[in-house]
Design a protein around this motif. Sequence first.
Motif, PDB file in Angstrom:
ATOM      1  N   ILE A  28       0.843  -1.206   0.000  1.00  0.00           N
ATOM      2  CA  ILE A  28       0.000   0.000   0.000  1.00  0.00           C
ATOM      3  C   ILE A  28       0.880   1.259   0.000  1.00  0.00           C
ATOM      4  N   GLY A  29       1.972   1.210   0.759  1.00  0.00           N
ATOM      5  CA  GLY A  29       2.891   2.354   0.833  1.00  0.00           C
ATOM      6  C   GLY A  29       3.525   2.696  -0.507  1.00  0.00           C
ATOM      7  N   LYS A  30       3.576   1.724  -1.391  1.00  0.00           N
ATOM      8  CA  LYS A  30       4.204   1.948  -2.709  1.00  0.00           C
ATOM      9  C   LYS A  30       3.222   2.532  -3.723  1.00  0.00           C
ATOM     10  N   ILE A  31       1.924   2.431  -3.401  1.00  0.00           N
ATOM     11  CA  ILE A  31       0.911   2.856  -4.380  1.00  0.00           C
ATOM     12  C   ILE A  31       0.639   4.356  -4.228  1.00  0.00           C
ATOM     13  N   LYS A  32       0.896   5.075  -5.307  1.00  0.00           N
ATOM     14  CA  LYS A  32       0.661   6.522  -5.255  1.00  0.00           C
ATOM     15  C   LYS A  32      -0.599   6.846  -6.065  1.00  0.00           C
ATOM     16  N   GLU A  33      -1.635   7.240  -5.362  1.00  0.00           N
ATOM     17  CA  GLU A  33      -2.890   7.582  -6.061  1.00  0.00           C
ATOM     18  C   GLU A  33      -2.969   9.097  -6.176  1.00  0.00           C
ATOM     19  N   GLU A  34      -3.203   9.584  -7.366  1.00  0.00           N
ATOM     20  CA  GLU A  34      -3.258  11.040  -7.534  1.00  0.00           C
ATOM     21  C   GLU A  34      -4.621  11.550  -7.968  1.00  0.00           C
ATOM     22  N   ASP A  35      -5.480  10.649  -8.401  1.00  0.00           N
ATOM     23  CA  ASP A  35      -6.786  11.079  -8.892  1.00  0.00           C
ATOM     24  C   ASP A  35      -7.613  11.651  -7.727  1.00  0.00           C
ATOM     25  N   LYS A  36      -8.044  12.921  -7.907  1.00  0.00           N
ATOM     26  CA  LYS A  36      -8.717  13.627  -6.814  1.00  0.00           C
ATOM     27  C   LYS A  36     -10.011  12.929  -6.388  1.00  0.00           C
ATOM     28  N   LEU A  37     -10.803  12.516  -7.358  1.00  0.00           N
ATOM     29  CA  LEU A  37     -12.090  11.869  -7.042  1.00  0.00           C
ATOM     30  C   LEU A  37     -11.853  10.549  -6.295  1.00  0.00           C
ATOM     31  N   VAL A  38     -10.896   9.785  -6.763  1.00  0.00           N
ATOM     32  CA  VAL A  38     -10.604   8.492  -6.116  1.00  0.00           C
ATOM     33  C   VAL A  38     -10.159   8.736  -4.668  1.00  0.00           C
ATOM     34  N   LEU A  39      -9.324   9.748  -4.465  1.00  0.00           N
ATOM     35  CA  LEU A  39      -8.861  10.068  -3.102  1.00  0.00           C
ATOM     36  C   LEU A  39     -10.030  10.513  -2.221  1.00  0.00           C
ATOM     37  N   GLU A  40     -10.905  11.320  -2.789  1.00  0.00           N
ATOM     38  CA  GLU A  40     -12.091  11.781  -2.038  1.00  0.00           C
ATOM     39  C   GLU A  40     -12.979  10.592  -1.645  1.00  0.00           C
ATOM     40  N   MET A  41     -13.116   9.663  -2.555  1.00  0.00           N
ATOM     41  CA  MET A  41     -13.963   8.493  -2.272  1.00  0.00           C
ATOM     42  C   MET A  41     -13.336   7.625  -1.176  1.00  0.00           C
ATOM     43  N   GLU A  42     -12.028   7.533  -1.193  1.00  0.00           N
ATOM     44  CA  GLU A  42     -11.353   6.768  -0.124  1.00  0.00           C
ATOM     45  C   GLU A  42     -11.631   7.421   1.231  1.00  0.00           C
ATOM     46  N   GLU A  43     -11.558   8.756   1.250  1.00  0.00           N
ATOM     47  CA  GLU A  43     -11.815   9.498   2.501  1.00  0.00           C
ATOM     48  C   GLU A  43     -13.255   9.295   2.959  1.00  0.00           C
ATOM     49  N   TYR A  44     -14.177   9.399   2.004  1.00  0.00           N
ATOM     50  CA  TYR A  44     -15.601   9.245   2.319  1.00  0.00           C
ATOM     51  C   TYR A  44     -15.858   7.855   2.905  1.00  0.00           C
ATOM     52  N   ALA A  45     -15.282   6.849   2.260  1.00  0.00           N
ATOM     53  CA  ALA A  45     -15.506   5.463   2.702  1.00  0.00           C
ATOM     54  C   ALA A  45     -15.001   5.271   4.137  1.00  0.00           C
ATOM     55  N   LYS A  46     -13.846   5.877   4.414  1.00  0.00           N
ATOM     56  CA  LYS A  46     -13.253   5.768   5.759  1.00  0.00           C
ATOM     57  C   LYS A  46     -14.167   6.428   6.789  1.00  0.00           C
ATOM     58  N   GLU A  47     -14.583   7.658   6.469  1.00  0.00           N
ATOM     59  CA  GLU A  47     -15.420   8.431   7.411  1.00  0.00           C
ATOM     60  C   GLU A  47     -16.765   7.781   7.664  1.00  0.00           C
ATOM     61  N   HIS A  48     -17.342   7.184   6.628  1.00  0.00           N
ATOM     62  CA  HIS A  48     -18.706   6.653   6.735  1.00  0.00           C
ATOM     63  C   HIS A  48     -18.761   5.131   6.835  1.00  0.00           C
ATOM     64  N   ASN A  49     -17.610   4.533   7.074  1.00  0.00           N
ATOM     65  CA  ASN A  49     -17.545   3.069   7.216  1.00  0.00           C
ATOM     66  C   ASN A  49     -18.156   2.306   6.054  1.00  0.00           C
ATOM     67  N   VAL A  50     -17.854   2.765   4.860  1.00  0.00           N
ATOM     68  CA  VAL A  50     -18.309   2.022   3.686  1.00  0.00           C
ATOM     69  C   VAL A  50     -17.184   1.059   3.307  1.00  0.00           C
ATOM     70  N   PRO A  51     -17.474  -0.246   3.242  1.00  0.00           N
ATOM     71  CA  PRO A  51     -16.389  -1.168   2.882  1.00  0.00           C
ATOM     72  C   PRO A  51     -16.051  -1.069   1.398  1.00  0.00           C
ATOM     73  N   ILE A  52     -14.826  -0.686   1.097  1.00  0.00           N
ATOM     74  CA  ILE A  52     -14.398  -0.658  -0.314  1.00  0.00           C
ATOM     75  C   ILE A  52     -13.160  -1.542  -0.435  1.00  0.00           C
ATOM     76  N   VAL A  53     -12.868  -1.905  -1.638  1.00  0.00           N
ATOM     77  CA  VAL A  53     -11.729  -2.775  -1.889  1.00  0.00           C
ATOM     78  C   VAL A  53     -10.450  -2.099  -1.373  1.00  0.00           C
ATOM     79  N   THR A  54      -9.578  -2.891  -0.749  1.00  0.00           N
ATOM     80  CA  THR A  54      -8.354  -2.289  -0.214  1.00  0.00           C
ATOM     81  C   THR A  54      -7.423  -1.921  -1.378  1.00  0.00           C
ATOM     82  N   LYS A  55      -6.506  -1.003  -1.095  1.00  0.00           N
ATOM     83  CA  LYS A  55      -5.713  -0.435  -2.182  1.00  0.00           C
ATOM     84  C   LYS A  55      -4.875  -1.466  -2.941  1.00  0.00           C
ATOM     85  N   GLU A  56      -4.311  -2.421  -2.181  1.00  0.00           N
ATOM     86  CA  GLU A  56      -3.452  -3.405  -2.856  1.00  0.00           C
ATOM     87  C   GLU A  56      -4.301  -4.356  -3.702  1.00  0.00           C
ATOM     88  N   VAL A  57      -5.514  -4.646  -3.241  1.00  0.00           N
ATOM     89  CA  VAL A  57      -6.411  -5.500  -4.039  1.00  0.00           C
ATOM     90  C   VAL A  57      -6.894  -4.713  -5.266  1.00  0.00           C
TER      91      VAL A  57
END
Length: 210
Positions: free
Chosen positions: A13-42
């Motif tokens: 996960i530490g090696k994966i650099k995500e730059e897409d703003k929408l994708v990053l926002e969705m990761e934040e949203y999922a974390k805040e709202h406990n939405v299960p999304i696929v993990t970054k390495e998967v």
Amino acid sequence: MLEELKEANEYIIGKIKEEDKLVLEMEEYAKEHNVPIVTKEVAEYLKFMIDINKSKNILEVGTAIGYSGILMGTVAKKYNGKLVTIEIDEERYKLAQENFKKSGLDNITSILGDATEEIKKLDEEFDFVFIDASKGHYMEFFNDSYKLLKKDGIIFIDNIMFRGYLYKEYPKRFKTIVRRLDEFINYLYENYNFTLVPFGDGIGLLKKED
Ligand SMILES: C[S@@+](CC[C@H](N)C(=O)[O-])C[C@H]1O[C@@H](n2cnc3c(N)ncnc32)[C@H](O)[C@@H]1O
């Protein structure tokens, strides 16, 4: 995530650099709202599999807010491919639709409904299926989507080793789901070209032979 492999997964996960703003926002949203999304390495592995398979028609079971949908839809676009994704929860379905719109992708069709009913209604063939919804229905999702899978098509099943509970002590309340998943894995090994990958929360990969 399989606890035994936590450090290795975190390294990846530490090696994966995500730059897409929408994708990053969705990761934040999922974390805040406990939405299960696929993990970054998967997610990386999923995108890679779709890319090497040059998938043109993808089916996703379990949209949530559209995170993996956007990742898969983006890779599929390279091959003029498209994605059909199914979600049972209306609120998540609506959020996913908004996210698909924001992404600018025009190759995603989202369906609101129970995949145990909706897959049966589909009248098209797929070359890649991503199963990522309620584990108690994995066998049904699998059997229904396998019928729509083209020869040489791939089925990618997430969370199949359920936090490692299939091979170590688990809370009693998970007894039925653990038994079902274990039987499902036996069934897949006995009848198909199938392999388990101890990655993320456990991935099952299957290729249709004929
Ligand atoms: C793990 S989340 C999906 C995450 C998504 N694939 C991602 O990585 O961004 C599982 C989703 O499946 C949905 N779900 C559960 N049972 C379902 C069913 N029978 N039919 C359709 N969706 C279902 C849940 O509401 C949930 O949003």
